[in-house]
Structures are given as C-alpha cells and as structure tokens.
Design a protein around this motif. Structure first.
Motif, PDB file in Angstrom:
ATOM      1  N   ALA A 476       0.864  -1.181   0.000  1.00 24.90           N
ATOM      2  CA  ALA A 476       0.000   0.000   0.000  1.00 24.90           C
ATOM      3  C   ALA A 476       0.893   1.221   0.000  1.00 24.90           C
ATOM      4  N   SER A 477       0.449   2.294  -0.626  1.00 23.32           N
ATOM      5  CA  SER A 477       1.270   3.500  -0.706  1.00 23.32           C
ATOM      6  C   SER A 477       0.409   4.744  -0.824  1.00 23.32           C
ATOM      7  N   ILE A 478       0.998   5.855  -0.420  1.00 22.84           N
ATOM      8  CA  ILE A 478       0.422   7.192  -0.600  1.00 22.84           C
ATOM      9  C   ILE A 478       1.544   8.063  -1.129  1.00 22.84           C
ATOM     10  N   ARG A 479       1.407   8.573  -2.363  1.00 22.99           N
ATOM     11  CA  ARG A 479       2.512   9.281  -2.985  1.00 22.99           C
ATOM     12  C   ARG A 479       1.995  10.470  -3.795  1.00 22.99           C
ATOM     13  N   GLY A 480       2.734  11.596  -3.712  1.00 21.03           N
ATOM     14  CA  GLY A 480       2.413  12.747  -4.544  1.00 21.03           C
ATOM     15  C   GLY A 480       2.282  14.025  -3.734  1.00 21.03           C
ATOM     16  N   PRO A 481       2.047  15.142  -4.427  1.00 18.87           N
ATOM     17  CA  PRO A 481       1.896  16.426  -3.736  1.00 18.87           C
ATOM     18  C   PRO A 481       0.577  16.515  -2.988  1.00 18.87           C
ATOM     19  N   ILE A 482       0.634  17.115  -1.799  1.00 18.44           N
ATOM     20  CA  ILE A 482      -0.577  17.341  -1.001  1.00 18.44           C
ATOM     21  C   ILE A 482      -1.157  18.718  -1.280  1.00 18.44           C
ATOM     22  N   GLY A 483      -0.277  19.696  -1.423  1.00 16.93           N
ATOM     23  CA  GLY A 483      -0.703  21.073  -1.646  1.00 16.93           C
ATOM     24  C   GLY A 483       0.007  22.008  -0.695  1.00 16.93           C
ATOM     25  N   ALA A 484       0.064  23.288  -1.075  1.00 16.96           N
ATOM     26  CA  ALA A 484       0.695  24.334  -0.269  1.00 16.96           C
ATOM     27  C   ALA A 484       2.160  24.021   0.012  1.00 16.96           C
ATOM     28  N   GLY A 485       2.816  23.336  -0.941  1.00 16.42           N
ATOM     29  CA  GLY A 485       4.234  23.028  -0.796  1.00 16.42           C
ATOM     30  C   GLY A 485       4.526  21.713  -0.109  1.00 16.42           C
ATOM     31  N   PHE A 486       3.514  21.003   0.390  1.00 18.23           N
ATOM     32  CA  PHE A 486       3.730  19.744   1.082  1.00 18.23           C
ATOM     33  C   PHE A 486       3.595  18.575   0.110  1.00 18.23           C
ATOM     34  N   ASP A 496       4.650 -12.709   2.641  1.00 17.71           N
ATOM     35  CA  ASP A 496       4.083 -13.968   3.112  1.00 17.71           C
ATOM     36  C   ASP A 496       4.587 -15.102   2.215  1.00 17.71           C
ATOM     37  N   PRO A 497       5.244 -16.120   2.738  1.00 15.80           N
ATOM     38  CA  PRO A 497       5.566 -16.274   4.164  1.00 15.80           C
ATOM     39  C   PRO A 497       6.823 -15.511   4.530  1.00 15.80           C
ATOM     40  N   ASN A 498       7.102 -15.465   5.838  1.00 20.74           N
ATOM     41  CA  ASN A 498       8.349 -14.868   6.301  1.00 20.74           C
ATOM     42  C   ASN A 498       9.504 -15.787   5.900  1.00 20.74           C
ATOM     43  N   GLY A 499      10.673 -15.216   5.575  1.00 22.62           N
ATOM     44  CA  GLY A 499      11.764 -16.034   5.094  1.00 22.62           C
ATOM     45  C   GLY A 499      13.096 -15.351   5.241  1.00 22.62           C
ATOM     46  N   PRO A 500      14.182 -15.966   4.747  1.00 25.86           N
ATOM     47  CA  PRO A 500      15.522 -15.408   4.916  1.00 25.86           C
ATOM     48  C   PRO A 500      15.699 -14.097   4.158  1.00 25.86           C
ATOM     49  N   TYR A 501      16.433 -13.168   4.806  1.00 23.39           N
ATOM     50  CA  TYR A 501      16.777 -11.857   4.229  1.00 23.39           C
ATOM     51  C   TYR A 501      15.526 -11.070   3.825  1.00 23.39           C
ATOM     52  N   ARG A 502      14.423 -11.323   4.536  1.00 23.19           N
ATOM     53  CA  ARG A 502      13.156 -10.684   4.150  1.00 23.19           C
ATOM     54  C   ARG A 502      12.334 -10.391   5.406  1.00 23.19           C
ATOM     55  N   PRO A 503      12.311  -9.134   5.869  1.00 23.48           N
ATOM     56  CA  PRO A 503      11.435  -8.808   7.001  1.00 23.48           C
ATOM     57  C   PRO A 503       9.976  -8.932   6.580  1.00 23.48           C
ATOM     58  N   GLN A 504       9.151  -9.452   7.457  1.00 18.67           N
ATOM     59  CA  GLN A 504       7.749  -9.628   7.085  1.00 18.67           C
ATOM     60  C   GLN A 504       7.071  -8.288   6.846  1.00 18.67           C
ATOM     61  N   TYR A 505       7.372  -7.314   7.705  1.00 20.68           N
ATOM     62  CA  TYR A 505       6.830  -5.967   7.532  1.00 20.68           C
ATOM     63  C   TYR A 505       7.980  -4.994   7.266  1.00 20.68           C
ATOM     64  N   GLN A 506       7.761  -4.116   6.312  1.00 23.23           N
ATOM     65  CA  GLN A 506       8.751  -3.072   6.032  1.00 23.23           C
ATOM     66  C   GLN A 506       8.009  -1.856   5.496  1.00 23.23           C
ATOM     67  N   SER A 507       8.428  -0.673   5.939  1.00 21.05           N
ATOM     68  CA  SER A 507       7.759   0.544   5.470  1.00 21.05           C
ATOM     69  C   SER A 507       8.716   1.727   5.505  1.00 21.05           C
ATOM     70  N   ARG A 508       8.379   2.715   4.730  1.00 17.48           N
ATOM     71  CA  ARG A 508       9.082   3.990   4.757  1.00 17.48           C
ATOM     72  C   ARG A 508       8.059   5.095   4.529  1.00 17.48           C
ATOM     73  N   SER A 509       8.116   6.143   5.349  1.00 20.85           N
ATOM     74  CA  SER A 509       7.170   7.244   5.250  1.00 20.85           C
ATOM     75  C   SER A 509       7.926   8.557   5.295  1.00 20.85           C
ATOM     76  N   GLU A 510       7.624   9.428   4.376  1.00 16.48           N
ATOM     77  CA  GLU A 510       8.306  10.733   4.341  1.00 16.48           C
ATOM     78  C   GLU A 510       7.289  11.811   4.005  1.00 16.48           C
ATOM     79  N   ILE A 511       7.390  12.897   4.713  1.00 16.67           N
ATOM     80  CA  ILE A 511       6.588  14.079   4.387  1.00 16.67           C
ATOM     81  C   ILE A 511       7.538  15.261   4.320  1.00 16.67           C
ATOM     82  N   ASN A 512       7.325  16.126   3.324  1.00 17.97           N
ATOM     83  CA  ASN A 512       8.234  17.266   3.215  1.00 17.97           C
ATOM     84  C   ASN A 512       7.501  18.516   2.804  1.00 17.97           C
ATOM     85  N   TYR A 513       8.218  19.602   2.937  1.00 21.00           N
ATOM     86  CA  TYR A 513       7.706  20.919   2.546  1.00 21.00           C
ATOM     87  C   TYR A 513       8.796  21.624   1.770  1.00 21.00           C
ATOM     88  N   SER A 514       8.435  22.216   0.637  1.00 18.93           N
ATOM     89  CA  SER A 514       9.406  22.980  -0.153  1.00 18.93           C
ATOM     90  C   SER A 514       8.749  24.245  -0.678  1.00 18.93           C
TER      91      SER A 514
END
Length: 605
Positions: A476-486, A496-514
C-alpha cells in the motif's frame, strides 16, 4: 500496523531544482551612445540579438546517446536529475534504494562498510547499468553479491529505476557538461562518527565541441562505536568531442577504498579489512538523436577489481583471510541502436562480455509507447552471462484523471544448452490507485517464483543462500503532492511467508515541505526544503547451518533541511534522531544519532 505506519510519519514532494545561474547569460557592458529614444531602442535590440547568439553558441551538443526506459509507476516516477539526487540527502546508492518498495538494503554500519540489497528477497535481482555498461560483481569474496558501495552516486547526472515484476534495473548516466563557460563545484560535509566528506568538479566545453571534465570525492570515517572505519577516494575524468549528430568520448572512474576490520558482537565473526580498487573505463562513439529518428552507439568498456583482504589478528588462524592480491578484469563491448517516431521508441542492444578467458553474449530489445492516457513497456533479453532468457511487460493506464492501474508480468527461462540448476520463474506485480485529494493512494500485490539464490557472505562466510519457492507480498502506498508546498511518499509491504533476508513488515514514510518564495525572490535566488522520514523494518532472519539468527526490529526517525541561497546549498540531516539501537546485519550495531551537515556550491566563471 501497516495503516498506522502509513499515516504515522513523514513523506516527500519532489526536490526543487535550482534555476540556471544568471551568469550563464553574460550581462553586456553598458556603452556610451546618444540618449535619444531611437538610439536606445536600437541598442536594446542589438544587445538582445548579441545575447541570443552568444547564449546559443555557448551550449554544445550532448555527449553520448541514452534511451532511458519509460517508467510506469503510479504517481511520481522513481527518477532524479543531478540536483534532485543531491537534494534527497542520499550519500550512497542504498540510501536511494531505501525509497523503493520491494527493496531491502543491508549494511553492517556507516558509509565505509559493505552495502548490498535484495529485490523481492533475491540479491541477484538488483542490476546496475552505468552509462549502458552493466556493473558485474568481480570480487570473489562477496559470493556474487554486488557491493553497492563501489557504485558512485556522486558521479551521476541522472538516475532512473525500472521496477519490473522480476528485476530492479537501475539506469545511471554520468555527469556531463554542455556549456563553454567553465563550471566548478565544491561540496564539503562533516558529521558524527568522525565523518568528513569533500567533492570537487570542473567541466568545460570548447568552441569546437571538445569536452574536459574531472572530479573527485574523498571521505573518511573513524567510528568509535564500531560502525566501520575507512577512507575512500574516487576520481573521474572525461575527454572527448561532440558535434551536431555525433560524439566521441573517453571516460574513467577510479575508486580506491580502504576498510578497517569491523568487530561484531561476541560470538559473531568480524567484517574483515580490505584495500580495494575498482576501475570503470570506456571509449564511446555515438550518432543520431534519441529524441527523434534513428540513433546508434558503440561502447568498449573495461571493468577491473584489485583487492587485498586482511586477516583477523585476534585469532591464530582463519580459513577466510587471504593477504594475496586478487585481480579480476572484464571487457564489455556494447552496441545499441534505436528509433523514435511519435510516441513509440524502439531499442536493440548487443552486449559481449570477456571475463576469465570466456566470452558471454547477450542481446536485448525494448519497446516503449508513451501516450497521454498511459505507458506500455516491453523488454526481452537473451542473457548468456546468466544463462537465461527473460521477458517482461509493464503498463500504466490512466483512463480517468483520478484512476490509474499499473502492473508488470515477467518470465525467466533457463537456456536449454548445458547442465543448469536453474528453473523457470514467473513474477507479477499489480497496483490500482485513486487520486482523491492530491496524492495517489494505491494498493497492490507482488507474487514471484524464486530459484536458487545467493548469500551475503561478506558479512559472514557461513550464511546460506535462499532456496527456491514462491513468495508474495501485499503493498500500500500514498505518494504525490498534497498542496501548499507539502508532499508525501509512504509505502508499506507485508511478505508472506516470512523467510531469509526478508522482514515480514517493512515501510518507509516521508513528508516534506518545499518553497521557493517566488513573490519574495522573483529571480529564483532562494528556496527551502524540509523533510521528515520514518523507517520501519521487522525481524529479519539470516540462515545458518546451525540455525537461523534474527535481527531485532529497526525503526528510525530522521530529518533533512536544505536551504539554497543563489548557487550555494546548505544541507543538514540527522538520522535516527531518537537514538534507537538496532541492527540490519546480526551482530553489528548501526550508528545512534547521526548528524551530517555541509554546503554544495556551484560556480560559473
């Protein structure tokens, strides 16, 4: 949990690209003339014509020909130009790969340690193309897993990532100049773990189309907390000439890394010291124009590795340490050609490798179709080096402004000649996205077969490779401009299933303003970018014959601030702000709070 991770932290809008420096357009010297209205108008017109001619004459034809694949992600594509690459705060390739769903990166510490990555839990599925040259692993001590710390992010002007169902293909273009005004740049950064980094660039195009470029990066790390110490020096040079319709150039990049032994926790072996040099060089000739009509390019390249691995002096003997110098070189002959007509682009390539007294031939073809309502991408490759035939197709369809579909299907078949332990594999990836309030919200599925894999033995020679089988993941993902520079860029993956060199859950979240504050600074002399990043990785298993070992949960909060004043960019980033103790590779603690700050400064003389 996945929902909480998606909404709990922070995400990015695209980095602001600094406008061309004003000095590219020379300011004419004021002349003493009559002050009448007609004479003033004549002078202004003549100055405009002279500036236009000089500006056109100062920009020379490009060096080399590149046909980057059409990407088919929902929302912003995974590609960056030179300014955007540096604005991400990434100091290495795996810093950038941490942004990509389906990728899991590994390193035993900070910048001077070995770095590797899996895609769909397979180390073999990450491929790097550097100016069209495929970078192969030549170090016998890594077990076939490419050490991504040897791939120099600082040397690039463009990077794009094609995330097919079966492979992650990273296409890199090295830095080029096209202006007769001499260009100089200096980067300086310092930070925790006694980290000091310096970069320098110089480039110039001549009136006859000639080019001269050279640059370098040096950094040193002396970690008192056993996060890996070392010193690295990289140098590049390019000379050549480009006229309208053709170019010829020679390029060399030399990377010398000295790595100290890195001690692990009690009961785990260390990462041994190493003194290694990687040299990538090529001569390239190109004709035509990629944007329209036919084009062709021929590259003769040399990839070389030289290294010495030191022993562990704390033990009386070790079966792995070898103080003998290892030398391996590979020659690649790459011929590519393409044709662009309207929305369609065709490309064919033949790659001949000469390695260890054996030659391997590979041929590939690609078709890209780019229309206002979507992208269609097709790729087929007969790879003599990996002894497989691969085919994949990708698509992004956007029938309505707020609905998008994206997907890829891949098939890999082993060559029938000779004895092979490989098996045919099928992979698929699909996503559906809705754009309701600015960013794209999407959900998807990954499913893939795996053959016999590799093990990252640079961290421990007893690690076992992955085995065959079918795995799947929900995303699942949420990507793109929100508005007002954000802006926002967040994703979560559950395997699935869990296995070698593979975390079952992994995520990255970033919010920015420019914001470039255009009303306040109409000449574009100022902008600011702020980002907050939260990364999560569940327990990861590392298989051993005596039983699996497991890393703890990793979760880090980081921040980035960049302020551009005219041609200088002040940068400050802090990783793992909360000082969370975690490991990515068992036995090796990652740095606690890590701050890096410095300046990047461009000059046009």
């Amino acid at each position: 949990m996945a929902g909480a991770l998606l909404y709990a932290a922070a995400f990015p809008a695209q980095a602001q690209v600094p406008p061309p420096p004003v000095s590219v357009v020379p300011i004419p010297v004021k002349q003493k003339t009559d002050s009448g209205p007609d004479s003033v108008r004549i002078r202004v017109d003549s100055i405009k014509r002279a500036d236009s001619i000089k500006r056109a004459d100062s920009i020379k034809p490009p060096i080399g020909r590149f046909a980057d694949p059409a990407l088919y992600e929902i929302g912003p594509q995974y590609e960056w130009n030179r300014a955007q690459l540096f604005a991400t705060g990434a100091l290495s390739v795996i810093d950038l790969l941490d942004r990509i769903p389906g990728v899991t990166t590994f390193r035993s510490g900070w910048l001077a340690t070995p770095q590797s990555a899996t895609y769909n839990a397979d180390f073999q599925r990450v491929r790097v193309f550097y100016d069209g040259i495929e970078i192969d692993d030549l170090d016998s001590r890594t077990g076939g897993v490419l050490d991504l710390s040897t791939v120099q992010l600082w040397s690039l002007e463009h990077l794009s990532i094609e995330r097919s169902a079966s492979e992650l293909r990273i296409y890199m273009r090295t830095w080029r100049v096209d202006n007769t005004d001499p260009y100089t740049r200096v980067d300086i950064a310092t930070g925790n773990e006694d980290t000091n980094l310096y970069r320098g660039f110089y480039g110039k195009r001549f009136d006859n189309g000639g080019v001269l470029q050279f640059g370098g990066q040096q950094f040193g790390v002396a970690s008192p907390r056993f996060s890996g110490s070392g010193d690295v020096l990289s140098l590049l040079t390019r000379v050549g000439i480009a006229r309208k319709g053709w170019s010829l150039d020679a390029f060399v990049l030399r990377h010398h890394a000295v790595r100290d032994i890195e001690r692990a926790a009690v009961g785990r072996p260390p990462v041994l010291s190493q003194d290694a040099t990687n040299t990538d060089a090529y001569i390239r000739a190109a004709i035509g124009h990629v944007g329209s009509g036919p084009w062709a390019q021929l590259t003769v390249a040399s990839i070389a590795f030289k290294g010495i691995t030191g022993p562990d002096r704390n033990v009386s003997a070790t079966a792995f340490a070898d103080t003998l110098e290892r030398r391996v070189s590979e020659t690649q002959y790459n011929a590519s050609a393409g044709y662009t007509i309207g929305p369609a682009r065709f490309e064919v390539e033949d790659r001949l490798r000469a390695l260890g007294g054996t030659t391997y031939n590979g041929a590939s073809g690609r078709l890209d179709l780019v229309t206002p309502i979507g992208v269609v991408n097709g790729f087929i490759e007969h790879d003599g080096y990996r002894k497989t035939t691969n085919a994949d197709a990708g698509i992004r369809a956007q029938p309505l402004p707020f609905i998008a579909l994206s997907g890829s299907v891949s098939r890999s078949t082993p060559m029938t000649s000779g004895v092979s332990t490989q098996v045919s594999t099928t992979s698929a990836r699909g996503e559906v996205g809705l754009k309701l309030f600015g960013p794209w919200i999407s959900a998807g599925l990954i499913t893939t077969d795996r053959g016999a894999g590799l093990a990252p033995i640079v961290y421990d020679t007893l690690l076992l490779p992955t085995g065959p089988g079918r795995i799947s993941a929900r995303t699942a993902s949420i990507r793109g401009p929100i508005g007002a520079g954000f802006g926002i860029d967040a994703w979560v993956t559950k395997w699935d299933p869990n296995g070698p060199y593979r975390p079952q859950y992994q995520s990255r979240s970033e919010i920015n303003y420019s914001n470039d504050f255009a009303k306040r600074f109409p000449r574009g002399d100022f902008d600011i970018r702020v980002a907050g990043i939260f990364e999560f990785r569940g327990h990861t298993n590392f298989p051993l014959a005596a039983g699996d070992i497991e890393t703890s949960v990793a979760k880090t909060l980081s921040g980035l601030l960049e302020i551009r004043i005219m041609r200088a960019v002040l940068s400050y980033q802090q990783r793992n702000i909360l000082g969370y103790q975690y490991q990515v590779v068992p036995g090796f603690d990652m740095p606690r709070v890590l701050a890096i700050y410095g300046v990047r400064w461009d000059f046009w003389n």
